[in-house]
Design an enzyme around this catalytic site. Structure first.
Site, short mmCIF file in Angstrom:
data_model
loop_
_atom_site.label_atom_id
_atom_site.label_comp_id
_atom_site.label_asym_id
_atom_site.label_seq_id
_atom_site.Cartn_x
_atom_site.Cartn_y
_atom_site.Cartn_z
N GLU A 187 -7.80 7.95 -1.05
CA GLU A 187 -7.19 8.42 -2.28
C GLU A 187 -8.26 9.05 -3.16
OE1 GLU A 187 -4.85 5.38 -4.17
OE2 GLU A 187 -3.81 4.88 -2.31
N CYS B 172 4.16 0.55 -0.59
CA CYS B 172 3.68 0.59 -1.98
C CYS B 172 2.58 -0.45 -2.13
CB CYS B 172 4.80 0.24 -2.95
SG CYS B 172 6.07 1.47 -3.06
N ALA B 173 1.99 -0.91 -1.01
CA ALA B 173 0.99 -1.98 -1.11
C ALA B 173 -0.42 -1.39 -1.14
CB ALA B 173 1.16 -2.95 0.04
N ARG B 174 -0.99 -1.12 0.01
CA ARG B 174 -2.33 -0.53 0.07
C ARG B 174 -2.40 0.42 1.26
NH1 ARG B 174 -3.00 -1.16 -4.35
NH2 ARG B 174 -4.40 -2.54 -5.50
N HIS C 185 0.09 7.03 -5.96
CA HIS C 185 -0.30 5.68 -6.40
C HIS C 185 0.15 5.40 -7.84
CE1 HIS C 185 -3.29 2.28 -5.41
NE2 HIS C 185 -2.35 1.84 -6.21
N ILE C 186 1.46 5.57 -8.06
CA ILE C 186 1.99 5.35 -9.41
C ILE C 186 2.97 4.18 -9.47
CG2 ILE C 186 1.75 7.72 -10.29
CD1 ILE C 186 4.79 8.05 -9.43
N ASP D 171 6.61 -13.23 6.79
CA ASP D 171 5.46 -13.70 6.01
C ASP D 171 5.10 -15.07 6.57
OD1 ASP D 171 3.68 -14.79 4.18
OD2 ASP D 171 4.55 -13.73 2.48
N ARG E 11 4.58 -11.94 -4.93
CA ARG E 11 5.18 -11.57 -6.22
C ARG E 11 6.08 -10.35 -6.09
NH1 ARG E 11 -0.27 -12.98 -8.34
NH2 ARG E 11 -0.80 -11.10 -7.21
N ILE E 12 5.55 -9.26 -5.49
CA ILE E 12 6.31 -8.01 -5.45
C ILE E 12 7.44 -8.10 -4.42
CG2 ILE E 12 6.18 -5.52 -5.01
CD1 ILE E 12 3.24 -5.69 -6.07
P1 NAD Z 1 0.86 -11.50 -3.46
O1 NAD Z 1 -0.48 -12.03 -3.21
O2 NAD Z 1 1.70 -12.11 -4.54
O3 NAD Z 1 1.71 -11.52 -2.11
C1 NAD Z 1 1.19 -11.12 -0.87
C2 NAD Z 1 2.06 -11.79 0.20
O4 NAD Z 1 1.65 -11.30 1.48
C3 NAD Z 1 1.90 -13.32 0.24
O5 NAD Z 1 3.17 -13.96 0.20
C4 NAD Z 1 1.21 -13.58 1.59
O6 NAD Z 1 1.65 -14.80 2.17
C5 NAD Z 1 1.68 -12.39 2.40
N1 NAD Z 1 0.80 -12.07 3.53
C6 NAD Z 1 -0.57 -12.11 3.57
N2 NAD Z 1 -0.99 -11.72 4.79
C7 NAD Z 1 0.12 -11.44 5.52
C8 NAD Z 1 0.33 -10.99 6.85
N3 NAD Z 1 -0.68 -10.76 7.67
N4 NAD Z 1 1.60 -10.80 7.27
C9 NAD Z 1 2.66 -11.04 6.46
N5 NAD Z 1 2.52 -11.49 5.18
C10 NAD Z 1 1.26 -11.68 4.72
O7 NAD Z 1 0.65 -9.92 -3.74
P2 NAD Z 1 1.55 -8.94 -4.61
O8 NAD Z 1 1.14 -9.00 -6.04
O9 NAD Z 1 2.97 -9.10 -4.25
O10 NAD Z 1 1.01 -7.52 -4.06
C11 NAD Z 1 1.41 -7.04 -2.79
C12 NAD Z 1 0.68 -5.74 -2.47
O11 NAD Z 1 1.00 -4.73 -3.45
C13 NAD Z 1 -0.84 -5.84 -2.48
O12 NAD Z 1 -1.36 -5.07 -1.42
C14 NAD Z 1 -1.23 -5.19 -3.79
O13 NAD Z 1 -2.55 -4.70 -3.76
C15 NAD Z 1 -0.21 -4.09 -3.86
N6 NAD Z 1 -0.01 -3.48 -5.18
C16 NAD Z 1 0.15 -2.13 -5.23
C17 NAD Z 1 0.35 -1.50 -6.44
C18 NAD Z 1 0.53 0.00 -6.51
O14 NAD Z 1 0.23 0.58 -7.53
N7 NAD Z 1 1.05 0.63 -5.49
C19 NAD Z 1 0.35 -2.26 -7.61
C20 NAD Z 1 0.22 -3.66 -7.53
C21 NAD Z 1 0.04 -4.27 -6.30
#
Ligand code: NAD
Length: 524
Positions: A259, A228-230, A277-278, A169, A149-150
């Site tokens: 965190e 910005c993921a984890r 983490h914003i 991916d 999604r992101i």
């Molecule tokens: P999503 O599930 O829609 O997408 C994740 C993508 O990663 C998928 O397309 C999947 O195929 C791919 N993937 C999985 N394992 C992989 C690997 N080993 N190598 C390459 N690609 C791989 O998730 P999303 O909603 O886009 O969220 C992405 C990240 O952002 C997550 O870690 C989520 O926790 C984080 N996030 C952070 C914040 C923040 O406040 N910073 C807010 C929302 C989400």
């Protein structure tokens, strides 16, 4: 009229969605005691993170149909208790995608144009124009790790900046990539060619430490890396060491291994921008979360199935009891396929036979899809959303059925198309034991569990012995073995149950052996 409790402060647009459909009780300061006492009046409850929907609350909630989290994480909801009590739990994972993508763009610009550090300099009374020479983003290569999604939203925005995008991916199909207009590349290549690299994968055992010293040293001199993921996907100690040594390399982080980030050497570096983490914190994301979950509450009140259900109270108990062993079979066959194919699946075909054909196939297919999708996605894929998630990801799912199940009560046959290959596995339940009947249509007939190996080889004298020798060299004991072939001297399949795990090293050794062309280790 149905009553819905809004137990935390949510955006008023969400409340507006429900007006006319339900009597809304807005009590954003409700205490745990009050909640416990009054919950039985409500059909729906909407919370953010303050209100804890505990097992006790759920057990008192005699009329509750849906618990809605206006946001993403559901740590404050006992999802298992909700499932056990037939209550749906929904959330709004899509509400923050754009907000997080915009934050990633913000970090990118902040680093490419040295905005944060220039700001600090001007505020300290300096005017150091020549120190802050920037990098234009146009025609630069953006490497996106994780195209969910992101990641997809970041791509759209990067294209508006006229950047060229490459993606790593392994779990998206070529078709999805083509529709998004991106080039899929190998991980190593992405690291080497990217001017900016941004991470959007979930934190899983596979992605923990995905970026460490090795990768950081291979990045271009002037490159930017964003997370910005984890926290934990980039090794923070390594990042500090490399950034200190290579001042032209830059990093933007919103998430950390621990965190809140209290003391970190990263705080001392000029080539780093850190935010607390914003990335998901905007009014718009909160509004959208409120609207998305309110719509789902409305759907449930109207007797419809909402879209972001996180649990599965759907099969009636009689059907469930009958299906129970086949759920297990589906789950395990799925796990074997996940471990023996690559994750780039384009088609999944499932054929049910015997007593489980008919109404049973729907929940079983969903169970199977969960096995394929859960290891790679951030949000839990469940029996309710499995099919739509597969569709979104471009996986074509077909189901067939036949009454003829041969000598078994029922069988499940699954074929997976991945890359340009195909693999088929067929199984059954016999005397409460799970059994593989065939692989790629070669008869196998083996009860299965635990540690296994699957080998495809040419059926020539001595080949089986060679496999046994390699396993023996590594002190791996074969507990049971079955081979299947169609003709002498042709392709054959072997399934072995082993007492010790067949490690990567053993797999490589076997692959080097003459007449062996496919070796996979399976751990159930
Ligand atoms: P999503 O599930 O829609 O997408 C994740 C993508 O990663 C998928 O397309 C999947 O195929 C791919 N993937 C999985 N394992 C992989 C690997 N080993 N190598 C390459 N690609 C791989 O998730 P999303 O909603 O886009 O969220 C992405 C990240 O952002 C997550 O870690 C989520 O926790 C984080 N996030 C952070 C914040 C923040 O406040 N910073 C807010 C929302 C989400």
């Amino acid at each position: 009229m149905s009553k819905v409790l809004v137990a935390d402060k949510i955006n008023e647009k969400g409340v507006e969605v429900l007006e006319g459909s339900a009597e809304i009780v807005n009590n954003p300061t409700i205490t745990p005691e009050e909640l416990l006492e009054t919950i039985d009046q409500y059909e729906g409850i909407i919370v953010r993170s303050r209100t804890k929907v505990t097992k006790e609350v759920i057990e008192n909630a005699k009329n509750l149909k849906i618990i809605a989290r206006a946001g993403v994480g559901v740590d404050n909801i006992d999802v298992q208790a909700a499932t056990d009590n037939g209550i749906l739990v929904v959330n709004a994972p899509q509400s923050t995608s754009i907000t997080v993508a915009e934050h990633a763009m913000g970090l990118m610009l902040s680093l490419s144009r040295k905005i944060a550090i220039a700001d600090a300099s001007v505020k300290s009374g300096k005017w150091e124009k020549s120190k802050f020479m920037g990098m234009e983003l146009k025609n630069k290569i953006l490497g996106v790790i994780g195209m969910g999604r992101i990641g997809s939203e970041v791509v759209k925005r990067a294209k508006a900046f006229e950047m060229d995008v490459v993606v790593y991916d392994p779990y998206i199909s070529d078709e999805v990539a083509k529709n998004l207009g991106v080039e899929i590349v190998e991980f190593e290549k992405l690291i080497e060619v990217s001017d900016v690299m941004t991470i959007h994968v979930p934190l899983t055992p596979e992605t923990k430490g995905l970026i460490s010293k090795d990768q950081l040293y291979k990045m271009k001199d002037h490159a930017i890396i964003l997370n910005c993921a984890r926290g934990g996907i980039i090794n923070e100690d390594d990042l500090y060491e490399v950034l200190k040594e290579r001042p032209e390399l830059k990093a933007g982080l919103d998430v950390y291994e621990n965190e809140p980030l209290k003391e970190s050497p990263l705080q001392t570096l000029d080539n780093v921008v850190l935010t607390p983490h914003i990335a998901a914190s905007t009014k718009e994301a909160q509004r959208d979360a409120a609207i998305i979950v309110a719509k789902q509450v409305k759907e449930v009140i109207n007797g419809e199935t909402p879209s972001n259900v996180l649990n599965m109270p759907i099969v009636d108990s009689e059907t469930f009891q009958k299906l129970k062993p086949y759920f297990k079979l589906t789950e395990k066959l799925g796990q074997i396929l996940v471990q023996t194919t690559t994750a780039n699946i384009s088609e999944l075909n499932i054929v049910y036979s015997g007593e489980i054909s008919g109404r049973a196939k729907e929940p079983l297919t969903r169970e199977l899809l969960k096995e394929f999708l859960n290891p790679i996605l951030t949000e839990p894929v469940n029996s309710v959303n499995a099919k739509s998630v597969a569709k979104q990801r471009g996986v074509k799912v077909t189901e067939g059925e036949t009454e003829d199940s041969g000598k078994y009560d029922a069988t499940i046959k699954i074929s997976v198309k991945y890359d340009d290959k195909e693999m088929t596995i067929e199984g059954t339940v016999e005397n409460n034991e799970l059994k593989i009947i065939s692989i790629d249509d070669y008869d196998i007939n083996l009860t299965f569990e635990g540690l296994m190996g699957i080998v495809k080889y040419t059926d020539l004298p001595g080949t089986i012995g060679k496999i046994g020798n390699v396993l023996g060299d590594y002190k791996i004991n074969i507990a049971e073995m079955k081979v299947g072939r169609k003709s002498e001297g042709g392709e054959a399949v072997m399934v072995i149950k082993v007492d010790q795990e067949i490690t990567e090293e053993v797999v490589s050794k076997l692959e080097e052996t003459e007449y062996i062309d496919f070796v996979k280790s399976v751990k159930l």
